[in-house]
Design a protein around this motif. Structure first.
Motif, PDB file in Angstrom:
ATOM      1  N   ARG A 136       0.838  -1.156  -0.045  1.00  0.00           N
ATOM      2  CA  ARG A 136       0.003  -0.160  -0.027  1.00  0.00           C
ATOM      3  C   ARG A 136       0.966   1.409  -0.077  1.00  0.00           C
ATOM      4  O   ARG A 136       0.705   2.253  -0.897  1.00  0.00           O
ATOM      5  CB  ARG A 136      -0.908   0.227   1.140  1.00  0.00           C
ATOM      6  CG  ARG A 136      -2.021   0.809   1.248  1.00  0.00           C
ATOM      7  CD  ARG A 136      -3.096   0.841   2.485  1.00  0.00           C
ATOM      8  NE  ARG A 136      -3.703  -0.555   2.315  1.00  0.00           N
ATOM      9  CZ  ARG A 136      -3.528  -1.403   3.298  1.00  0.00           C
ATOM     10  NH1 ARG A 136      -2.988  -1.120   4.460  1.00  0.00           N
ATOM     11  NH2 ARG A 136      -4.267  -2.800   2.983  1.00  0.00           N
ATOM     12  N   ARG A 137       2.104   1.243   0.836  1.00  0.00           N
ATOM     13  CA  ARG A 137       2.827   2.549   0.712  1.00  0.00           C
ATOM     14  C   ARG A 137       3.767   2.570  -0.417  1.00  0.00           C
ATOM     15  O   ARG A 137       3.945   3.848  -0.790  1.00  0.00           O
ATOM     16  CB  ARG A 137       3.832   2.102   1.985  1.00  0.00           C
ATOM     17  CG  ARG A 137       3.004   2.240   3.298  1.00  0.00           C
ATOM     18  CD  ARG A 137       4.231   1.924   4.508  1.00  0.00           C
ATOM     19  NE  ARG A 137       5.222   3.232   4.496  1.00  0.00           N
ATOM     20  CZ  ARG A 137       6.299   2.880   5.066  1.00  0.00           C
ATOM     21  NH1 ARG A 137       6.981   1.647   5.562  1.00  0.00           N
ATOM     22  NH2 ARG A 137       7.306   4.032   4.986  1.00  0.00           N
ATOM     23  N   ILE A 138       3.980   1.669  -1.026  1.00  0.00           N
ATOM     24  CA  ILE A 138       4.805   1.704  -2.510  1.00  0.00           C
ATOM     25  C   ILE A 138       3.958   2.349  -3.312  1.00  0.00           C
ATOM     26  O   ILE A 138       4.307   3.319  -4.210  1.00  0.00           O
ATOM     27  CB  ILE A 138       4.997   0.287  -2.878  1.00  0.00           C
ATOM     28  CG1 ILE A 138       6.415  -0.530  -2.133  1.00  0.00           C
ATOM     29  CG2 ILE A 138       5.599   0.321  -4.436  1.00  0.00           C
ATOM     30  CD1 ILE A 138       6.322  -1.849  -2.417  1.00  0.00           C
ATOM     31  N   LYS A 139       2.585   1.990  -3.588  1.00  0.00           N
ATOM     32  CA  LYS A 139       1.699   2.416  -4.368  1.00  0.00           C
ATOM     33  C   LYS A 139       1.349   3.838  -4.039  1.00  0.00           C
ATOM     34  O   LYS A 139       1.335   4.805  -5.369  1.00  0.00           O
ATOM     35  CB  LYS A 139       0.126   1.910  -4.396  1.00  0.00           C
ATOM     36  CG  LYS A 139       0.641   0.309  -5.135  1.00  0.00           C
ATOM     37  CD  LYS A 139      -0.713  -0.469  -5.306  1.00  0.00           C
ATOM     38  CE  LYS A 139      -0.552  -1.542  -6.219  1.00  0.00           C
ATOM     39  NZ  LYS A 139      -1.719  -2.175  -6.668  1.00  0.00           N
ATOM     40  N   ALA A 140       1.069   4.298  -2.915  1.00  0.00           N
ATOM     41  CA  ALA A 140       0.784   5.763  -2.462  1.00  0.00           C
ATOM     42  C   ALA A 140       1.976   6.550  -2.716  1.00  0.00           C
ATOM     43  O   ALA A 140       1.819   7.910  -2.815  1.00  0.00           O
ATOM     44  CB  ALA A 140       0.513   5.887  -1.076  1.00  0.00           C
ATOM     45  N   GLY A 176      -7.751 -11.578  -1.445  1.00  0.00           N
ATOM     46  CA  GLY A 176      -8.521 -12.134  -0.228  1.00  0.00           C
ATOM     47  C   GLY A 176      -7.399 -12.158   0.830  1.00  0.00           C
ATOM     48  O   GLY A 176      -8.124 -12.017   2.111  1.00  0.00           O
ATOM     49  N   LEU A 177      -6.243 -12.163   0.809  1.00  0.00           N
ATOM     50  CA  LEU A 177      -5.396 -12.059   1.930  1.00  0.00           C
ATOM     51  C   LEU A 177      -5.105 -10.288   1.960  1.00  0.00           C
ATOM     52  O   LEU A 177      -4.329 -10.387   3.281  1.00  0.00           O
ATOM     53  CB  LEU A 177      -4.015 -12.620   1.415  1.00  0.00           C
ATOM     54  CG  LEU A 177      -4.059 -14.045   1.282  1.00  0.00           C
ATOM     55  CD1 LEU A 177      -2.690 -14.740   0.899  1.00  0.00           C
ATOM     56  CD2 LEU A 177      -4.478 -14.911   2.662  1.00  0.00           C
ATOM     57  N   GLY A 178      -5.703  -9.541   1.543  1.00  0.00           N
ATOM     58  CA  GLY A 178      -5.498  -8.122   1.741  1.00  0.00           C
ATOM     59  C   GLY A 178      -4.790  -7.336   1.029  1.00  0.00           C
ATOM     60  O   GLY A 178      -4.613  -6.256   1.033  1.00  0.00           O
ATOM     61  N   PHE A 179      -4.114  -7.806  -0.231  1.00  0.00           N
ATOM     62  CA  PHE A 179      -3.074  -7.215  -0.943  1.00  0.00           C
ATOM     63  C   PHE A 179      -4.051  -6.472  -2.161  1.00  0.00           C
ATOM     64  O   PHE A 179      -4.831  -6.903  -2.586  1.00  0.00           O
ATOM     65  CB  PHE A 179      -2.307  -8.305  -1.695  1.00  0.00           C
ATOM     66  CG  PHE A 179      -1.204  -8.844  -0.622  1.00  0.00           C
ATOM     67  CD1 PHE A 179      -0.066  -8.133  -0.339  1.00  0.00           C
ATOM     68  CD2 PHE A 179      -1.429  -9.941  -0.147  1.00  0.00           C
ATOM     69  CE1 PHE A 179       0.527  -8.487   0.677  1.00  0.00           C
ATOM     70  CE2 PHE A 179      -0.292 -10.523   0.782  1.00  0.00           C
ATOM     71  CZ  PHE A 179       0.611  -9.838   1.072  1.00  0.00           C
ATOM     72  N   ASP A 180      -3.382  -5.226  -2.372  1.00  0.00           N
ATOM     73  CA  ASP A 180      -3.836  -4.551  -3.444  1.00  0.00           C
ATOM     74  C   ASP A 180      -2.964  -4.754  -4.626  1.00  0.00           C
ATOM     75  O   ASP A 180      -1.897  -4.052  -4.850  1.00  0.00           O
ATOM     76  CB  ASP A 180      -3.394  -2.830  -3.156  1.00  0.00           C
ATOM     77  CG  ASP A 180      -4.135  -2.071  -4.289  1.00  0.00           C
ATOM     78  OD1 ASP A 180      -4.775  -2.447  -5.372  1.00  0.00           O
ATOM     79  OD2 ASP A 180      -3.825  -0.639  -4.178  1.00  0.00           O
ATOM     80  N   ILE A 181      -3.663  -5.838  -5.519  1.00  0.00           N
ATOM     81  CA  ILE A 181      -2.940  -5.971  -6.698  1.00  0.00           C
ATOM     82  C   ILE A 181      -3.888  -6.367  -7.556  1.00  0.00           C
ATOM     83  O   ILE A 181      -4.911  -7.042  -7.492  1.00  0.00           O
ATOM     84  CB  ILE A 181      -2.177  -7.622  -5.952  1.00  0.00           C
ATOM     85  CG1 ILE A 181      -1.338  -8.058  -7.580  1.00  0.00           C
ATOM     86  CG2 ILE A 181      -2.827  -8.410  -5.687  1.00  0.00           C
ATOM     87  CD1 ILE A 181      -0.437  -9.217  -7.017  1.00  0.00           C
TER      88      ILE A 181
END
Length: 263
Positions: A36-40, A65-70
């Protein structure tokens, strides 16, 4: 090592999560927030994986499903690269792969095979299936063996598991053939991931847990490469005779801290 970076390539298994278990895997501490921080931050990001136990769509759905923004578009994986190679050269594969990967080859002609494609077939690595692949190769005048990776082992929640490279070597030895590797550490594979990001190698960093396939492969392309002490990492990696990472970090979150502090 963390200066002048425009893009990051991230391995998935062993960096973002450890696969296995009832839920399909467990995120490594801090990795969901690190992505999340990389994308931000505005950095370019591409996930560069040798995962061949599922189609990209199914694999990405599990990670979400594990919570990753991908998303699927952000994943460079071996099966699509293999399909491009097969089409370009008119090859018809005998597939020795995981059942869940077969949909990736739906548009490929598989009648009267003139090559073998091998991936991480897991339970499909039986004697009968290996022998069938051997018979296809040994019966060809010019045998072609395409490997979706060459990893020796990987880590799941219950420990280390043999990877495709061990079985690839068995077929190479039996058939006196050199496999063509389309996943990591192949230079063309990393170049494809860099092209997806639109970032030159000298402005990119690869973060992985495999000293040879992740670190060594990336460095051969002119990238900096960092090894995490998670996943398949073992202390003996730090004494590898050929490959020396640009840095070691305890996990992805630590690597992201260092990189973002340099921006």
């Amino acid at each position: 090592w963390a200066r002048a970076v425009r893009g990051l390539l991230l391995d998935i298994s062993g960096v973002l999560y450890d696969s296995g278990g009832e839920g399909g895997g467990v995120p490594i501490a801090g990795s969901v927030e690190a992505v999340r921080r990389i994308k931000a931050s505005g950095l370019k990001l591409q996930f560069c994986t040798n995962e061949t136990q599922a189609s990209r769509e199914k694999f990405v759905k599990k990670l979400q499903g594990l919570g990753f923004d991908i998303s699927v578009a952000e994943v460079t994986a071996p099966a699509p690269a293999a399909c491009r190679l097969l089409k370009e050269r008119g090859l018809r594969p005998h597939l020795l792969v995981h059942d869940d990967l077969i949909p990736e080859f739906a548009e490929i002609d598989k009648t009267n095979p003139n090559c073998v494609v091998i991936g991480d077939a897991a339970e499909n690595f039986s004697y009968a299936n290996l022998n069938e692949a051997f018979r296809v190769l040994i019966g060809l005048e010019k045998p072609v063996l395409v490997a979706l990776g060459k990893g020796r082992y990987y880590k799941e929640t219950d420990g280390l598991k043999l990877d495709v490279g061990a079985y690839m070597k068995a077929l190479e030895y039996a058939c006196d053939v050199q496999a063509e590797v389309v996943g990591k550490p192949a230079k063309t594979f990393f170049e494809s991931a860099l092209a997806e990001m639109g970032v030159p190698p000298e402005q990119a960093i690869m973060i992985g847990d495999d000293i040879v396939c992740d670190v060594g492969g990336a460095q051969q392309c002119g990238m900096r490469a960092v090894q995490v002490r998670t996943g398949k990492y073992r202390p003996c990696d730090e004494n590898h005779p050929q490959v020396k990472p640009d840095a070691y970090v305890n996990n992805l979150a630590e690597a992201v801290d260092v990189i973002l502090n340099q921006m």
